[in-house]
Design an enzyme around this catalytic site. Structure first.
Site, mmCIF file in Angstrom:
data_model
loop_
_atom_site.group_PDB
_atom_site.id
_atom_site.type_symbol
_atom_site.label_atom_id
_atom_site.label_comp_id
_atom_site.label_asym_id
_atom_site.label_seq_id
_atom_site.Cartn_x
_atom_site.Cartn_y
_atom_site.Cartn_z
ATOM 1 N N GLU A 1 39.004 33.136 -41.178
ATOM 2 C CA GLU A 1 37.757 33.060 -41.960
ATOM 3 C C GLU A 1 38.023 33.265 -43.443
ATOM 4 O OE1 GLU A 1 35.353 36.297 -42.819
ATOM 5 O OE2 GLU A 1 36.157 37.612 -41.277
ATOM 6 N N LYS B 1 33.527 48.086 -37.159
ATOM 7 C CA LYS B 1 33.524 49.233 -38.071
ATOM 8 C C LYS B 1 32.372 50.172 -37.766
ATOM 9 C CE LYS B 1 35.275 48.049 -42.544
ATOM 10 N NZ LYS B 1 35.551 46.629 -42.345
HETATM 11 N N1 PSU Z 1 33.495 43.381 -41.191
HETATM 12 C C1 PSU Z 1 34.675 43.707 -41.727
HETATM 13 N N2 PSU Z 1 35.238 42.906 -42.662
HETATM 14 C C2 PSU Z 1 34.621 41.754 -43.072
HETATM 15 C C3 PSU Z 1 33.384 41.395 -42.477
HETATM 16 C C4 PSU Z 1 32.850 42.244 -41.541
HETATM 17 O O1 PSU Z 1 35.227 44.737 -41.377
HETATM 18 O O2 PSU Z 1 35.153 41.033 -43.941
HETATM 19 C C5 PSU Z 1 32.717 40.107 -42.880
HETATM 20 C C6 PSU Z 1 33.015 39.012 -41.842
HETATM 21 O O3 PSU Z 1 33.098 37.760 -42.504
HETATM 22 C C7 PSU Z 1 31.785 39.055 -40.969
HETATM 23 C C8 PSU Z 1 30.713 39.337 -41.986
HETATM 24 O O4 PSU Z 1 31.528 37.860 -40.264
HETATM 25 O O5 PSU Z 1 31.303 40.271 -42.872
HETATM 26 C C9 PSU Z 1 29.461 39.890 -41.369
HETATM 27 O O6 PSU Z 1 28.458 39.923 -42.329
HETATM 28 P P1 PSU Z 1 26.946 40.256 -41.869
HETATM 29 O O7 PSU Z 1 27.011 41.679 -41.421
HETATM 30 O O8 PSU Z 1 26.131 40.051 -43.121
HETATM 31 O O9 PSU Z 1 26.631 39.294 -40.768
#
Ligand code: PSU
Ligand code: MN
Length: 315
Positions: free
Chosen positions: A35, A169
């Protein structure tokens, strides 16, 4: 160039497959999607672009072809050039795009760094079944009031891709995240462990719903799931290597502080995850960044081995 068979001609017109990725897909070889939100919105420069290059190298070392995914100038990019990686790591006009944002970025010709959700979608359009990331999104703490549940979970429910991550996390509610995955029929499987991992920490206090003991077993699970017509993804959780781990009890107060700082700023929606990632790096004086890079590299190695084993099952 010929188009690999799973790609519909209308989609092919919007897609730029890197020649190396196209060749691997045409021959049925193992490919690992990566990604780009983690590059543009997950880590500071220059560690972000170094991580991105390093992770591609790890995939190659383990016998698979890396395909980093993003949207550039409205084109779906599957496999990036070094200049494109640099642009994602530095250009402030690159938006964080999840599934809902994808049609707008494509239609209006913008630049987008793809989250787990939108990367899964584009990987599936290209015929890629295995994807390595750092951490996935999930149910945010306080979601009973905010309804903030990552579209990563929705996409895991509907798109046939295996996501290798270091778990979830603890900026998120790990227990509720596992509940939603169960409701959606998504296997959450820990590689080599019975406790679901918490990204920086090998332990979360939550039992893993499922366990496999090797990448070969994981590949057999994918084969069984999709042969049975059970559409949707698999979350393969790979605990951070011991030497890079930050124990959960050390991380807990740092995460609480980052969440409190975010609440004071009143941030909501798509800004929350990037803010928390950046704030935790500041609060830990960079220690969390080193752990983050180590776990992404580890996930890339595991994903490559899963992709190699899965490709062998398809022959
Ligand atoms: N969690 C992490 N590192 C990240 C992300 C999430 O530990 O880089 C990023 C990933 O791209 C994930 C996104 O898909 O954040 C999720 O964002 P949201 O919670 O806005 O859906
Ligand atoms: Mn959200």
């Amino acid at each position: 160039m010929s188009i690999p068979s799973p790609i519909r001609p209308q989609v092919a017109q919007l897609l730029d497959l890197h020649p190396e990725v196209a060749a691997a897909l045409l021959s049925g070889g193992p490919v690992v999607a990566l990604e780009s939100t983690i590059i543009s919105h997950g880590m500071p420069y220059p560690q972000n672009v170094e991580m991105a290059r390093g992770v591609e190298a790890v995939v190659r070392e383990h016998g698979a072809t890396p395909a980093t995914i993003a949207v550039l100038g409205g084109r779906l990019k599957v496999g990036l050039t070094p200049n494109e990686l640099e642009l994602l790591a530095t250009d402030k006009t690159v938006q964080k795009i999840s599934t809902r944002d994808l049609p707008v970025t494509v239609a209006l010709g913008g630049h987008g760094a793809t989250t787990v959700a939108s990367t899964m979608r584009i990987a599936a359009l290209a015929g890629i079944r295995v994807f390595a990331t750092g951490g996935t999104g999930g149910v945010h703490r306080g979601a009973h009031e905010t309804m903030d549940i990552s579209a990563d979970l929705t996409e895991l429910a509907r798109t046939d891709v295996c996501v290798v991550s270091a778990g979830v996390k603890s900026i998120l509610d790990i227990g509720l995240t596992l509940e939603v995955l169960e409701t959606q029929g998504v296997p959450a499987i820990t590689l080599g462990g019975t406790e679901f991992p918490a990204f920086y920490s090998r332990r979360s206090g939550f039992a893993s719903p499922l366990t496999v003991h090797s990448e070969a077993e994981a590949a057999r699970v994918l084969h069984a799931k999709w042969t049975l017509g059970l559409t949707g993804g698999v979350l393969l959780a790979n605990p951070i290597p011991e030497e890079a781990e930050i124990p959960a009890e050390e991380m807990a107060p740092q995460i609480e502080r980052a969440l409190a700082d975010m609440a004071a700023l009143g941030l909501t929606g798509k800004a929350t995850t990037p803010y928390l990632l950046g704030r935790i790096v500041e609060i830990t004086g960079g220690r969390s960044l080193a752990a983050n890079i180590a776990l992404v590299r580890h996930n890339a190695a595991v994903a490559a081995r899963v992709a190699v084993a899965y490709a062998a099952l398809q022959r």
